[in-house]
Motif scaffolding. Structure first.
Motif, PDB file in Angstrom:
ATOM      1  N   ALA A   1       0.833  -1.206   0.000  1.00 42.47           N
ATOM      2  CA  ALA A   1       0.000   0.000   0.000  1.00 42.47           C
ATOM      3  C   ALA A   1       0.867   1.256   0.000  1.00 42.47           C
ATOM      4  CB  ALA A   1      -0.935  -0.008   1.214  1.00 42.47           C
TER       5      ALA A   1
ATOM      6  N   SER B   1       0.880   3.920  -3.022  1.00 39.89           N
ATOM      7  CA  SER B   1       0.576   5.325  -2.713  1.00 39.89           C
ATOM      8  C   SER B   1       1.598   6.254  -3.352  1.00 39.89           C
ATOM      9  CB  SER B   1       0.542   5.535  -1.194  1.00 39.89           C
ATOM     10  OG  SER B   1      -0.490   4.784  -0.596  1.00 39.89           O
TER      11      SER B   1
ATOM     12  N   VAL C   1      -4.610  -1.795  -0.783  1.00 35.24           N
ATOM     13  CA  VAL C   1      -5.254  -1.380   0.467  1.00 35.24           C
ATOM     14  C   VAL C   1      -6.173  -2.493   0.975  1.00 35.24           C
ATOM     15  CG1 VAL C   1      -6.943   0.223   1.454  1.00 35.24           C
ATOM     16  CG2 VAL C   1      -5.080   1.094   0.031  1.00 35.24           C
TER      17      VAL C   1
ATOM     18  N   GLN D   1      -7.380   3.909   5.267  1.00 28.07           N
ATOM     19  CA  GLN D   1      -6.798   3.977   3.932  1.00 28.07           C
ATOM     20  C   GLN D   1      -7.882   3.854   2.863  1.00 28.07           C
ATOM     21  OE1 GLN D   1      -3.540   1.190   3.407  1.00 28.07           O
ATOM     22  NE2 GLN D   1      -2.908   1.408   5.540  1.00 28.07           N
TER      23      GLN D   1
ATOM     24  N   LEU E   1      -2.975   9.872   2.406  1.00 30.07           N
ATOM     25  CA  LEU E   1      -3.008   8.418   2.259  1.00 30.07           C
ATOM     26  C   LEU E   1      -1.618   7.836   2.477  1.00 30.07           C
ATOM     27  CD1 LEU E   1      -4.348   5.725   1.453  1.00 30.07           C
ATOM     28  CD2 LEU E   1      -3.802   6.301  -0.927  1.00 30.07           C
TER      29      LEU E   1
ATOM     30  N   THR F   1      -0.546   4.993   5.268  1.00 30.68           N
ATOM     31  CA  THR F   1       0.041   3.715   4.886  1.00 30.68           C
ATOM     32  C   THR F   1       1.396   3.510   5.565  1.00 30.68           C
ATOM     33  OG1 THR F   1       1.048   4.640   2.876  1.00 30.68           O
ATOM     34  CG2 THR F   1      -1.148   3.652   2.657  1.00 30.68           C
TER      35      THR F   1
END
Length: 328
Positions: A29, A33, A90, A114, A148, A152
């Motif tokens: 994730a 991102s 995610v 997330q 985000l 993460t």
């Protein structure tokens, strides 16, 4: 009252992943991102921001990009599709974290947050297209992507820790200095959107509105903020050495300095070379790496013990139980 079984709870009953597997899920994730930030920048830098001129469909008549939209439509639609890969990463994190035994509620909340950020940013991305790449919504879209990334990274780090109360690993003034770096980094990133919003890479060849100030002045203010972060990072590294901080904390401060110096060099080169697209893209990658480095510095200033509840009963717990000795 018997709780309703969900697909995730059903998986959790049958599968208990190792911490290593869960960390890999969380790291995926983090990577996605960063990738979505960089590819989002590529959409803007190639002038493909309105390659798909509506949302949620690509055009009024097609959900997908068509040959009429050309390369710009393919780039914009490809970035939209990458959101599904991000969502898969995610989703994997949510399932893996939810399947831990014992259950770690704070981690589950972090993982689910997330999902909600991805959903919110997808909607904001659609609004950005419908608003004709309004620079304010473009900036909001980028900043939410960084939110985000922060969640993460925190999730990824927290998986390797216990659930006990945090214990400091450095003196209070040093910890406050790390928080000052994080806050100044936030200001630096926000100022970066002011440079982007007033600069020449508007995201499309059409008459896209710009933020109402001089791009060069915005770039100078952004550079001043970068120098402040750099000065604070040097002070932190020296303070950690004086305080005989743990080796990993000192390494995080060193990493931050390296990223800052590289990012600053790229920033100045792109400014004096008329901001070529390739360097702007590299600078956006550097921005994400800088944000990760600043977060990891703060997170390394404390540790959490293994104060976790006993494993919940279930198939995995039963498998872990030793066989009973025969009665004698």
């Amino acid at each position: 009252m018997v709780g309703v079984e969900t697909p995730i709870s059903s998986i959790a009953k049958r599968w208990t992943p190792s911490t290593k597997v869960v960390k890999r899920a969380a790291l995926s994730a983090v990577v996605m991102s960063v990738l979505i930030i960089v590819t989002g920048g590529a959409v803007r830098l190639t002038g493909s921001g309105l390659g798909c001129d509506t949302w949620p469909k690509c055009t009024d008549d097609s959900l997908f990009a068509t040959p009429e939209e050309g390369i710009h439509g393919a780039i914009e639609f490809g970035n939209r599709m990458l959101t599904y890969v991000l969502s898969a990463a995610v989703g994997w994190t949510i399932v893996a974290v939810s399947s831990l035994n014992p259950r770690r509620r704070k981690l589950v909340r972090l993982a689910w947050s997330q999902f909600w950020i991805v959903l919110g940013n997808a909607v904001l991305g659609g609004i950005t297209v419908l608003a004709g790449l309004n620079p304010w919504t473009v900036a909001g879209h980028f900043l939410l992507a960084n939110c985000l990334l922060a969640v993460t990274v925190i999730t990824w780090v927290r998986i390797g820790e216990g659930d006990g109360p945090p214990r400091p690993r450095a003196p209070l003034p040093v910890r406050r200095l790390s928080w000052a770096i994080l806050a100044t980094t936030v200001v630096l990133i926000v100022l970066g959107t002011a440079v982007t919003g007033s600069g020449k890479h508007a995201g499309d060849s059409s008459d896209v509105p710009r933020m109402p100030w001089d791009w060069s002045a915005a770039a100078h203010v952004h550079a001043i903020a970068a120098w402040v972060v750099c000065a604070l990072a040097i002070a932190l590294w020296l303070a950690l050495r004086v305080a005989d901080a743990p080796a990993d904390t000192l390494a995080r401060a060193r990493d931050l300095l390296i990223v800052l110096l590289a990012q600053g060099a790229i920033g100045y080169v792109q400014y004096f070379s008329d901001v070529p697209e390739i360097l702007v893209g590299v600078h956006m990658l550097g921005s994400a790496l800088l944000w990760i480095a600043a977060l990891r510095v703060v997170l390394s200033m404390r540790e959490r013990g293994d104060d976790v509840p006993a494993p919940l009963p279930g198939p995995s717990a039963e498998r872990a139980e030793p066989a009973s000795a025969p009665a004698g």
